[in-house]
Design a protein around this motif. Structure first.
Motif, PDB file in Angstrom:
ATOM      1  N   LYS A 125       0.860  -1.184   0.000  1.00 31.53           N
ATOM      2  CA  LYS A 125       0.000   0.000   0.000  1.00 31.53           C
ATOM      3  C   LYS A 125       0.895   1.232   0.000  1.00 31.53           C
ATOM      4  CE  LYS A 125      -3.550   2.525   2.600  1.00 31.53           C
ATOM      5  NZ  LYS A 125      -4.350   2.585   3.852  1.00 31.53           N
ATOM      6  N   LEU A 126       0.555   2.232  -0.798  1.00 33.90           N
ATOM      7  CA  LEU A 126       1.299   3.487  -0.828  1.00 33.90           C
ATOM      8  C   LEU A 126       0.850   4.363   0.332  1.00 33.90           C
ATOM      9  CD1 LEU A 126       1.230   4.330  -4.646  1.00 33.90           C
ATOM     10  CD2 LEU A 126       2.834   2.890  -3.381  1.00 33.90           C
ATOM     11  N   VAL A 127       1.816   5.031   0.976  1.00 33.29           N
ATOM     12  CA  VAL A 127       1.508   5.921   2.103  1.00 33.29           C
ATOM     13  C   VAL A 127       2.227   7.247   1.897  1.00 33.29           C
ATOM     14  CG1 VAL A 127       1.072   4.061   3.752  1.00 33.29           C
ATOM     15  CG2 VAL A 127       3.396   4.952   3.494  1.00 33.29           C
ATOM     16  N   SER A 128       1.617   8.327   2.377  1.00 37.32           N
ATOM     17  CA  SER A 128       2.203   9.658   2.184  1.00 37.32           C
ATOM     18  C   SER A 128       2.967  10.147   3.408  1.00 37.32           C
ATOM     19  CB  SER A 128       1.121  10.673   1.816  1.00 37.32           C
ATOM     20  OG  SER A 128       0.112  10.699   2.804  1.00 37.32           O
ATOM     21  N   SER A 129       2.662   9.599   4.589  1.00 41.62           N
ATOM     22  CA  SER A 129       3.378   9.991   5.807  1.00 41.62           C
ATOM     23  C   SER A 129       3.295   8.857   6.808  1.00 41.62           C
ATOM     24  CB  SER A 129       2.768  11.254   6.405  1.00 41.62           C
ATOM     25  OG  SER A 129       1.512  10.975   6.993  1.00 41.62           O
ATOM     26  N   LYS A 130       4.065   8.979   7.888  1.00 43.53           N
ATOM     27  CA  LYS A 130       4.086   7.893   8.863  1.00 43.53           C
ATOM     28  C   LYS A 130       2.755   7.745   9.604  1.00 43.53           C
ATOM     29  CE  LYS A 130       6.430  10.527  12.550  1.00 43.53           C
ATOM     30  NZ  LYS A 130       7.696  10.605  13.322  1.00 43.53           N
ATOM     31  N   ASN A 131       1.936   8.804   9.598  1.00 44.61           N
ATOM     32  CA  ASN A 131       0.623   8.700  10.241  1.00 44.61           C
ATOM     33  C   ASN A 131      -0.262   7.658   9.558  1.00 44.61           C
ATOM     34  OD1 ASN A 131       1.206  10.666  12.160  1.00 44.61           O
ATOM     35  ND2 ASN A 131       0.524  12.335  10.829  1.00 44.61           N
ATOM     36  N   ASP A 132      -0.030   7.447   8.253  1.00 45.63           N
ATOM     37  CA  ASP A 132      -0.819   6.465   7.510  1.00 45.63           C
ATOM     38  C   ASP A 132      -0.560   5.037   7.995  1.00 45.63           C
ATOM     39  OD1 ASP A 132      -1.868   8.494   5.978  1.00 45.63           O
ATOM     40  OD2 ASP A 132      -0.452   8.231   4.329  1.00 45.63           O
ATOM     41  N   LEU A 133       0.551   4.844   8.699  1.00 45.72           N
ATOM     42  CA  LEU A 133       0.896   3.498   9.152  1.00 45.72           C
ATOM     43  C   LEU A 133      -0.056   3.003  10.238  1.00 45.72           C
ATOM     44  CD1 LEU A 133       4.812   3.637   9.284  1.00 45.72           C
ATOM     45  CD2 LEU A 133       3.303   3.245   7.345  1.00 45.72           C
ATOM     46  N   LEU A 134      -0.734   3.949  10.891  1.00 42.78           N
ATOM     47  CA  LEU A 134      -1.685   3.560  11.932  1.00 42.78           C
ATOM     48  C   LEU A 134      -2.863   2.789  11.357  1.00 42.78           C
ATOM     49  CD1 LEU A 134      -1.640   6.911  13.939  1.00 42.78           C
ATOM     50  CD2 LEU A 134      -0.662   4.725  14.678  1.00 42.78           C
ATOM     51  N   ASN A 135      -3.095   2.967  10.047  1.00 44.74           N
ATOM     52  CA  ASN A 135      -4.205   2.275   9.388  1.00 44.74           C
ATOM     53  C   ASN A 135      -3.699   1.259   8.365  1.00 44.74           C
ATOM     54  OD1 ASN A 135      -6.247   3.881  10.708  1.00 44.74           O
ATOM     55  ND2 ASN A 135      -5.618   5.558   9.357  1.00 44.74           N
ATOM     56  N   ALA A 136      -2.545   0.678   8.657  1.00 45.29           N
ATOM     57  CA  ALA A 136      -1.963  -0.286   7.723  1.00 45.29           C
ATOM     58  C   ALA A 136      -2.882  -1.493   7.539  1.00 45.29           C
ATOM     59  CB  ALA A 136      -0.598  -0.745   8.236  1.00 45.29           C
ATOM     60  N   PRO A 137      -3.005  -1.999   6.319  1.00 46.76           N
ATOM     61  CA  PRO A 137      -3.860  -3.166   6.061  1.00 46.76           C
ATOM     62  C   PRO A 137      -3.194  -4.490   6.440  1.00 46.76           C
ATOM     63  CG  PRO A 137      -2.869  -2.432   4.025  1.00 46.76           C
ATOM     64  CD  PRO A 137      -2.422  -1.457   5.076  1.00 46.76           C
ATOM     65  N   GLU A 170       9.215  10.009   7.152  1.00 48.18           N
ATOM     66  CA  GLU A 170       8.175  11.006   6.878  1.00 48.18           C
ATOM     67  C   GLU A 170       7.900  11.112   5.381  1.00 48.18           C
ATOM     68  OE1 GLU A 170       6.179  12.516   8.681  1.00 48.18           O
ATOM     69  OE2 GLU A 170       6.984  12.754  10.695  1.00 48.18           O
ATOM     70  N   GLU A 171       8.877  10.702   4.570  1.00 49.85           N
ATOM     71  CA  GLU A 171       8.757  10.838   3.118  1.00 49.85           C
ATOM     72  C   GLU A 171       7.702   9.876   2.557  1.00 49.85           C
ATOM     73  OE1 GLU A 171      12.873  11.859   4.443  1.00 49.85           O
ATOM     74  OE2 GLU A 171      11.528  10.169   4.760  1.00 49.85           O
ATOM     75  N   PRO A 172       7.170  10.187   1.363  1.00 50.70           N
ATOM     76  CA  PRO A 172       6.263   9.238   0.698  1.00 50.70           C
ATOM     77  C   PRO A 172       6.919   7.859   0.610  1.00 50.70           C
ATOM     78  CG  PRO A 172       6.265  11.322  -0.466  1.00 50.70           C
ATOM     79  CD  PRO A 172       7.344  11.423   0.568  1.00 50.70           C
ATOM     80  N   SER A 173       6.187   6.849   1.014  1.00 52.76           N
ATOM     81  CA  SER A 173       6.742   5.506   1.130  1.00 52.76           C
ATOM     82  C   SER A 173       5.708   4.477   0.702  1.00 52.76           C
ATOM     83  CB  SER A 173       7.173   5.238   2.584  1.00 52.76           C
ATOM     84  OG  SER A 173       8.112   6.203   3.040  1.00 52.76           O
ATOM     85  N   LEU A 174       6.064   3.218   0.864  1.00 48.12           N
ATOM     86  CA  LEU A 174       5.092   2.154   0.691  1.00 48.12           C
ATOM     87  C   LEU A 174       5.279   1.170   1.827  1.00 48.12           C
ATOM     88  CD1 LEU A 174       6.378  -0.782  -0.595  1.00 48.12           C
ATOM     89  CD2 LEU A 174       6.775   0.758  -2.507  1.00 48.12           C
TER      90      LEU A 174
END
Length: 380
Positions: A125-137, A170-174
């Motif tokens: 899954k593509l993520v834009s910041s580390k906050n997105d990791l809280l909703n990792a699938p 913090e950078e765009p990641s996956l």
């Protein structure tokens, strides 16, 4: 009369050890090589026909460098592709093509390419910041990768729990599902302008757990011929879809149930092909030159079993490099030493490699283990 390879100037973006080994092969063809590299002390500095210190990401620097050569290639993906595209429009030959570099240097775009073309890969899954990791699938643990600028283990981390998210990129990641794999393998495929393709036999890789770098490589792979043939088919499929000219390294996981999942691509000579210098009739460096100059591709058959050991700087050492145990290594039959011309060592820096070739696979591995345990790169 058509120009010969020795009449042309090859421009190489990047002056590290990959460029150095490419130039060493090019010398056998009387090839003129121009190198652009930001580090004035890089491994190519003493063997390139012309060595220019300059940025690989600055448009004007790359464009002006490219104007003075006939063919342009890379040894690193972090280059200004806008300048390469302009050079292409001006009639310069750029291999691998800028569009290929653009696709591969962004791991997110690379993964989407796999999905769109039915190439097996780990769920992501593509993520834009580390906050997105809280909703990792995915359940913990999973893998986090920066989309751009990762290299030699940098830009990759394992997220074991929610506590690790605070130190995440913090950078765009996956984020990628952690695969319980048997081993990581690689197949290198070459493709010339005429569309002729050729692969090197699959190799097995072992990684340094601290540095996340390839530490040990064995050729050929121990996996079944069925798995090796499947890896070859995947590599050729990717090269054809990309319509790439040059070398393409395809790194793959072999899962516990015998499936192959593509991990990453590298559109250039690669660490997983160093052993081909002595271990195959044609090395990956010669094959890359044959590809980009549209020459017939060479025979990639094995000369024997080959084991490559990456020579990494010792963990606690920074300073002038000191090579401990070299004399003992040189006493070993079939041991081939490659030092990269780096004056200074630091922890886990790639300083060279040694390839052991032997008709007996177990003897080659035995010698490689001896080297691994007895050859050290420390600081003076």
């Amino acid at each position: 009369m058509a120009k010969q390879i020795s009449d042309l100037k090859l421009g190489i973006l990047g002056g590290g050890q990959l460029g150095r080994m490419l130039i060493q092969q090019g010398l056998n063809y009387n090839l003129t090589t121009h190198v652009l590299e930001p580090d004035a002390e890089a491994p190519c500095k003493d063997i390139a026909s012309k060595f220019t210190v300059g940025s690989l990401t600055d448009y004007d620097t790359v464009y002006n460098f490219g104007k003075d050569v006939d063919i342009i290639t890379i040894e690193i993906e972090k280059v200004n592709t806008e300048a390469l595209e302009a050079l292409e429009r001006d009639g310069k030959i750029v291999y691998p093509q800028p569009r290929v570099i653009n696709l591969i240097k962004d791991k997110g775009v690379q993964k989407q390419f796999f999905v769109e073309n039915d190439i097996p890969t780990a769920p992501f899954k593509l993520v834009s910041s580390k906050n997105d990791l809280l909703n990792a699938p995915f359940n913990f643990p999973f893998i986090l990768k920066q989309r751009k600028d990762g290299y030699d283990g940098h830009g990759v981390m394992k997220i074991n729990s929610e506590a690790d998210i605070e130190r995440a990129f913090e950078e765009p990641s996956l984020i990628e599902q952690l695969i319980d794999f048997e081993k990581e393998v690689a197949v290198i495929v070459a493709r010339n302008e005429d569309g002729e393709t050729s692969t090197f036999p699959m190799v097995d890789m072992e990684f340094n757990s601290e540095a996340n770098l390839v530490e040990f490589l064995v050729s050929p792979s121990e996996f079944s011929l069925e798995i090796q043939e499947k890896g070859k088919e995947i590599a050729i499929k990717i090269a054809k879809i990309l319509n790439i000219t040059g070398i393409l390294a395809v790194e793959m996981f072999v899962t516990k149930d015998g499936q192959l999942l593509v991990n990453e691509l590298a559109p250039r000579p690669h660490n997983s092909g160093h052993q081909s210098i002595e271990g195959n009739y044609t090395s990956q460096y010669e094959q890359h030159l044959r590809s980009i100059f549209n020459l017939p591709l060479g025979n990639t058959d094995l000369r024997g079993s080959a084991v490559m050991i990456n020579l990494l700087g010792e963990k606690e050492h920074t300073g002038l490099a000191n090579y401990e145990g070299l004399n003992n290594v040189l006493k070993l039959s079939g041991a081939n030493v490659h030092l990269y011309g780096k004056k200074y060592t630091k922890p886990f820096r790639k300083m060279g490699h040694i390839t052991v070739v032997d008709n007996d696979r177990s003897k080659a591995i035995e010698k490689a283990n001896y080297i691994k345990n007895n050859f050290k790169i420390t600081s003076k």
